[in-house]
Design a protein around this motif. Structure first.
Motif, PDB file in Angstrom:
ATOM      1  N   HIS A 187       0.846  -1.184   0.000  1.00 55.89           N
ATOM      2  CA  HIS A 187       0.000   0.000   0.000  1.00 55.89           C
ATOM      3  C   HIS A 187       0.885   1.239   0.000  1.00 55.89           C
ATOM      4  O   HIS A 187       2.048   1.179   0.391  1.00 55.89           O
ATOM      5  N   ALA A 188       0.346   2.355  -0.429  1.00 57.26           N
ATOM      6  CA  ALA A 188       1.096   3.608  -0.481  1.00 57.26           C
ATOM      7  C   ALA A 188       0.466   4.637   0.445  1.00 57.26           C
ATOM      8  O   ALA A 188      -0.762   4.719   0.564  1.00 57.26           O
ATOM      9  N   ASP A 210       0.567   7.743  -0.034  1.00 55.73           N
ATOM     10  CA  ASP A 210       0.154   8.897  -0.840  1.00 55.73           C
ATOM     11  C   ASP A 210       0.224   8.488  -2.305  1.00 55.73           C
ATOM     12  O   ASP A 210       1.068   7.653  -2.678  1.00 55.73           O
ATOM     13  N   PHE A 247       3.508   7.855  -4.388  1.00 58.46           N
ATOM     14  CA  PHE A 247       4.368   6.685  -4.233  1.00 58.46           C
ATOM     15  C   PHE A 247       3.728   5.464  -4.882  1.00 58.46           C
ATOM     16  O   PHE A 247       2.521   5.260  -4.804  1.00 58.46           O
ATOM     17  N   GLY A 248       4.570   4.653  -5.510  1.00 59.17           N
ATOM     18  CA  GLY A 248       4.105   3.398  -6.066  1.00 59.17           C
ATOM     19  C   GLY A 248       4.081   2.314  -5.002  1.00 59.17           C
ATOM     20  O   GLY A 248       4.646   2.464  -3.920  1.00 59.17           O
ATOM     21  N   CYS A 249       3.398   1.212  -5.293  1.00 60.86           N
ATOM     22  CA  CYS A 249       3.364   0.100  -4.361  1.00 60.86           C
ATOM     23  C   CYS A 249       3.439  -1.212  -5.136  1.00 60.86           C
ATOM     24  O   CYS A 249       3.073  -1.276  -6.311  1.00 60.86           O
ATOM     25  N   ASN A 302      10.581   5.443  -5.388  1.00 62.70           N
ATOM     26  CA  ASN A 302      10.006   5.955  -4.146  1.00 62.70           C
ATOM     27  C   ASN A 302      11.052   6.683  -3.300  1.00 62.70           C
ATOM     28  O   ASN A 302      10.743   7.666  -2.624  1.00 62.70           O
ATOM     29  N   PRO A 319       3.010   1.849   5.235  1.00 65.43           N
ATOM     30  CA  PRO A 319       2.833   1.838   3.774  1.00 65.43           C
ATOM     31  C   PRO A 319       4.016   2.503   3.085  1.00 65.43           C
ATOM     32  O   PRO A 319       4.794   3.246   3.706  1.00 65.43           O
ATOM     33  N   ALA A 320       4.177   2.253   1.816  1.00 64.31           N
ATOM     34  CA  ALA A 320       5.256   2.875   1.032  1.00 64.31           C
ATOM     35  C   ALA A 320       5.123   4.394   1.104  1.00 64.31           C
ATOM     36  O   ALA A 320       4.031   4.955   0.969  1.00 64.31           O
ATOM     37  N   GLY A 321       6.247   5.064   1.337  1.00 62.76           N
ATOM     38  CA  GLY A 321       6.267   6.511   1.440  1.00 62.76           C
ATOM     39  C   GLY A 321       6.159   7.031   2.858  1.00 62.76           C
ATOM     40  O   GLY A 321       6.313   8.241   3.089  1.00 62.76           O
TER      41      GLY A 321
END
Length: 273
Positions: A10-11, A13, A16-18, A46, A266-268
């Motif tokens: 999950h990201a 925002d 950002f990619g996931c 990211n 999450p990513a970011g």
């Protein structure tokens, strides 16, 4: 210390990619560390979005020999020209996953096994006085049933992976003890206990997946097991920051039990430890 999540399912925002995978960037008082690399070059994109320069990483660590943690290895070696990458000596052995449609390989790129910047590690490997890698986990409490669908090969036979290639990282910085688990295939309860034995104290923070969800089978572990894990983790006093193979359902159950003792990455995301 500041922790950045570069890869997760999950990201935080839309910037950002996931993807299915995991990668963390840690800034300590002494150096910049990268723990796991996701399955592609997404960790680079990211990192750029977060204003981080992968060329500044001093050391990188690979938790185990699965593509969703080491698929970005070639990209890292290209973008960073000096940092050693610490990899368990068995990480490049073939690894597989049993899916409904059959068994498929999920290992690392074998062409990278003998790259000169890869540092092979074993059961216990002291990188520096502030960094310790270990894979000598002997406990068997609260292990995931889904892990039985992750396989290694003995001769012509597929058998459940014993995860001898899975290593965890202890980071000491400013009086704190941080444990990075990767996927905790041998059980997060057992990894935390072994880390405490190595450190002489419980970790202050535990970062990584708990493998309470099986992506290959698309199912969560039973609530009984998840709650047993939560009961044991709650008694440690550590803070848990998780994601990836923990799974959304298991995280919700654990959050109900542990409250602010657990958080999602999450990513970011950025967290001060």
């Amino acid at each position: 210390m500041r922790l950045y999540t570069l890869v997760e399912e999950h990201a935080a925002d839309p910037a950002f990619g996931c993807e299915h995978g995991l990668s963390f960037y840690l800034e300590t008082e002494r150096e910049h560390l990268l723990f796991d690399l996701g399955q592609s070059e997404l960790f680079l994109r990211n990192a750029h979005a977060l204003g981080l320069d992968i060329a500044r990483v001093d050391r990188a660590f690979l938790s185990h020999g699965h593509y969703d943690h080491g698929g970005g290895l070639s990209a890292f070696l290209r973008e960073n020209d000096h940092a050693p990458v610490y990899v368990h000596s068995r990480a490049f052995e073939p690894h597989f996953s049993r899916k409904p449609e059959g068994v498929r390989p999920i290992g690392l790129d074998p062409e990278l096994e003998h790259h000169p910047r890869l540092v092979p590690t074993g059961d216990v490997y002291e990188v520096s006085p502030n960094l310790l890698l270990f894979s000598d986990v002997t406990g068997t409490e609260c292990q995931s049933e889904g892990g039985k669908n992750l396989l290694e090969r003995v001769g012509d036979t597929y058998v459940p992976d014993a995860f001898a290639h899975e290593q965890s990282l202890i980071v000491y910085d400013k009086g704190k003890c941080i444990l990075f688990t990767g996927c905790a295939h041998r059980g997060v309860v057992n990894l935390v206990q072994r880390a405490a034995e190595h450190a002489g104290r419980m970790p202050d923070v535990v970062v990584g997946g708990m493998h309470l969800y099986s992506p290959s089978q698309k199912k969560s572990e039973p609530d009984e097991l998840i709650r047993a894990v939560g009961e044991r983790l709650g008694k440690t006093g550590a803070r848990y920051l998780t994601g990836h193979c923990t799974g959304e359902h298991a995280y919700a159950v654990l959050h109900d039990m542990l409250g602010d003792q657990i958080g999602y990455l999450p990513a970011g995301s950025q967290v001060d430890l």
